[in-house]
Design an enzyme around this catalytic site. Structure first.
Site, PDB file in Angstrom:
ATOM      1  N   ASP A 175       0.889  -1.158   0.000  1.00 54.38           N
ATOM      2  CA  ASP A 175       0.000   0.000   0.000  1.00 54.38           C
ATOM      3  C   ASP A 175       0.927   1.207   0.000  1.00 54.38           C
ATOM      4  OD1 ASP A 175      -1.569   2.234   0.805  1.00 54.38           O
ATOM      5  OD2 ASP A 175      -3.069   0.860   1.599  1.00 54.38           O
ATOM      6  N   HIS A 176       0.979   1.927  -1.112  1.00 50.64           N
ATOM      7  CA  HIS A 176       2.031   2.948  -1.189  1.00 50.64           C
ATOM      8  C   HIS A 176       1.802   4.091  -0.194  1.00 50.64           C
ATOM      9  CE1 HIS A 176      -0.707   5.235  -3.787  1.00 50.64           C
ATOM     10  NE2 HIS A 176       0.088   6.266  -3.661  1.00 50.64           N
ATOM     11  N   HIS A 238      -5.990   2.701   1.157  1.00 49.52           N
ATOM     12  CA  HIS A 238      -5.247   3.829   1.734  1.00 49.52           C
ATOM     13  C   HIS A 238      -5.977   4.479   2.917  1.00 49.52           C
ATOM     14  CE1 HIS A 238      -3.168   3.112  -1.892  1.00 49.52           C
ATOM     15  NE2 HIS A 238      -3.852   3.905  -2.679  1.00 49.52           N
TER      16      HIS A 238
HETATM   17  C1  BG6 Z   1      -3.768   4.987  -6.187  1.00 50.81           C
HETATM   18  C2  BG6 Z   1      -5.105   5.071  -6.841  1.00 50.81           C
HETATM   19  O1  BG6 Z   1      -3.699   3.872  -5.347  1.00 50.81           O
HETATM   20  O2  BG6 Z   1      -3.548   6.163  -5.423  1.00 50.81           O
HETATM   21  C3  BG6 Z   1      -5.198   6.300  -7.721  1.00 50.81           C
HETATM   22  O3  BG6 Z   1      -5.317   3.918  -7.624  1.00 50.81           O
HETATM   23  C4  BG6 Z   1      -4.835   7.541  -6.932  1.00 50.81           C
HETATM   24  O4  BG6 Z   1      -6.496   6.429  -8.298  1.00 50.81           O
HETATM   25  C5  BG6 Z   1      -3.523   7.344  -6.193  1.00 50.81           C
HETATM   26  O5  BG6 Z   1      -4.715   8.617  -7.851  1.00 50.81           O
HETATM   27  C6  BG6 Z   1      -3.254   8.514  -5.258  1.00 50.81           C
HETATM   28  O6  BG6 Z   1      -1.974   8.383  -4.718  1.00 50.81           O
HETATM   29  P1  BG6 Z   1      -1.153   9.649  -4.245  1.00 50.81           P
HETATM   30  O7  BG6 Z   1       0.119   9.095  -3.704  1.00 50.81           O
HETATM   31  O8  BG6 Z   1      -0.967  10.526  -5.454  1.00 50.81           O
HETATM   32  O9  BG6 Z   1      -1.989  10.353  -3.215  1.00 50.81           O
END
Ligand code: BG6
Length: 481
Positions: A175-176, A238
């Site tokens: 989960d980034h 997230h």
């Molecule tokens: C991803 C989603 O996991 O997270 C995207 O699939 C979203 O739709 C993105 O744009 C948002 O990540 P961050 O790091 O830009 O907030």
């Protein structure tokens, strides 16, 4: 020192490898963070020679940073490419023989840079040729990225397929958001300071808002997004992780097992959607044509690849409750959407009003309650909103912010999300990944929420606004805008 390992990227001719993985691997290599003797094998359906693959990777890395040919040559030596048809067992046999050649590290990390419907096949094929096995201290690990299933049943089915071949400690579910500095900082802030924890409960906190708004639309990803929608794309993963970190009980030690146990406990305490008093609430929306930063943008249904009558929610505002002693009665708001007024990722802790104002007769307006803002984007900062006397008249209160901007650490010390994820996998550290029970619990909570898509009104909102007009007053209050 880390064990030498062979990193196998499945889906190496794809976009993720070019945009994220290879630049991350190069940066780790340059920092000396890759284990010595590390080899990187790209695999994909596209027929490419290793030389050709290396050329493509050089172009990809150069799109993100400068590097000399000499620097490149040192890294390029680690790279090779093999064609792999994921459905062909013979191809996997060849891969296994290649990986078992003498001189290559016997620890293996398989990175699935593939569509999620391939994960089960990959695990099964790896198992069929015995690549899931390793003799300690060597290891075999599999890395996958969300979505982990489409609903509870498919998530359980996916896990069952993976667990037929791999043990839980061999699996890394990315989960980034967990790799973001300020998200990681949440536990440190809460549990390395005496100041916050005594106030971190229903007696002092009025509400908690977790927001991840975006200006971006669906872009090129309609094929995936139109099936997923905002609840699967952002909430299931997230937002639930941020919720767990902000609301969980203190683990006894900062260790994977204890932290994951507390997260699971928190998920189990969520009041089931649409039961209880008060019942959790939900607003769903879909963006219409509008303007983002002065540029006209089309509505969701006019995006390429989206059906003209699509009922996919691109916005959701969910109010939920946690049924435990700490949080009983405190509303938590989770908000996310595409094509909103600004990209903002933050957690707002809204404290209660003071119990009695001794300035009441001197002031025309009530004193705003304190608020702690844990901002992740655009700034990485912690801001505490307080009231102080402004110089001058007798009772002039003015709002001030005590602000801590997360230091822009020197480039070397700042790892991007993929660099951190890869490093943790190499170290075998599961702290910042999803554990199987958390995935299932998060789906289990969301199932009835997902069930509302299609049965409750999908509220239109103008692209570039803060969401449906029906949510305007609440959003303004929650976000202080
Ligand atoms: C991803 C989603 O996991 O997270 C995207 O699939 C979203 O739709 C993105 O744009 C948002 O990540 P961050 O790091 O830009 O907030």
């Amino acid at each position: 020192a880390l064990r030498p390992c062979t990193l196998v990227i499945l889906g190496a001719s794809g976009d993720l490898t070019r945009r994220k993985l290879m630049p991350a691997l190069y940066n780790l290599f340059e920092l000396g963070a890759l284990p010595s003797g590390c080899q990187i094998l790209g695999c994909g359906r596209t027929a490419l020679t290793s030389d050709h693959f290396r050329e493509q990777m050089l172009v990809a890395i150069r799109q993100q940073r400068a590097l000399t040919m000499e620097e490149w040559e040192r890294f390029a030596r680690l790279l090779a490419y093999r064609r792999l048809d994921y459905a062909q067992q013979a191809d996997w046999q060849d891969l296994a023989s290649w990986l078992r050649q003498p001189g290559l590290p016997a620890s293996r990390l398989f990175y699935c840079a593939l569509p999620p419907d391939q994960y089960a096949t990959v695990a099964c094929q790896l198992g069929a040729v015995g690549l899931q096995q390793a003799t300690a201290p060597d290891y075999s690990r599999l890395i996958i990225e969300k979505p982990f299933g489409h609903d509870l049943a498919s998530a359980i089915a996916l896990d069952a397929s993976l667990h037929q071949i791999f043990a839980e400690d061999q699996l890394f579910r990315i989960d980034h958001y967990l790799a973001k500095e300020t998200v990681q900082n949440l536990l440190m802030l809460r549990f390395a300071n005496a100041l916050f924890e005594p106030l971190w409960n229903r007696s002092y906190i009025d509400s908690v808002t977790i927001i991840a708004s975006e200006q971006l639309g669906v872009g090129q990803r309609a094929g995936y997004y139109d099936r997923a929608g905002v609840l699967r794309d952002m909430f299931q993963n997230h937002l639930m992780q941020m919720l767990a970190l902000v609301a969980m009980e203190p683990p006894s030690r900062f260790e994977t097992e204890t932290v994951q146990n507390e997260k699971a406990k928190l998920f189990r305490s969520l009041r089931p959607f649409s039961t209880g008093d008060p019942a959790p609430q939900l607003l769903l929306g879909q963006y219409q044509a509008g303007q983002i930063d002065g540029q006209a943008v089309v509505g969701y249904r006019a995006e390429a690849g989206v059906a003209a009558d699509s009922c996919t929610a691109t916005y959701a505002l969910l109010q939920l409750y946690i049924d435990n002693w700490r949080w009983s009665g405190v509303p938590f708001y989770l908000l996310s959407g595409k094509r909103l007024a600004a990209k903002q990722t933050a957690i707002h802790i809204q404290f209660k009003q003071i119990p009695h104002s001794l300035f009441g007769h001197l002031l025309s307006a009530p004193i705003p309650a304190n608020r702690l803002e844990l901002a992740i984007y655009p700034q990485e900062r912690i801001a505490l909103h307080l009231q102080t006397k402004s110089p001058g008249g007798k009772a002039c209160l003015a709002p001030v912010q005590l602000c801590y901007d997360y230091p822009q650490a020197p480039l070397q010390a700042r790892l991007d999300a993929y660099e951190k994820v890869l490093l943790d996998c190499l170290q075998g550290d599961h702290m910042m990944f999803w554990r199987q029970d958390g995935v299932a619990l998060s789906w289990a909570y969301l199932e009835p929420v997902l069930g509302r898509c299609g049965s409750q009104p999908l509220l239109p909102y103008v692209a570039g606004s803060w969401g449906p007009p029906e949510a305007a007053a609440l959003t303004a209050r929650l976000l202080n805008i």
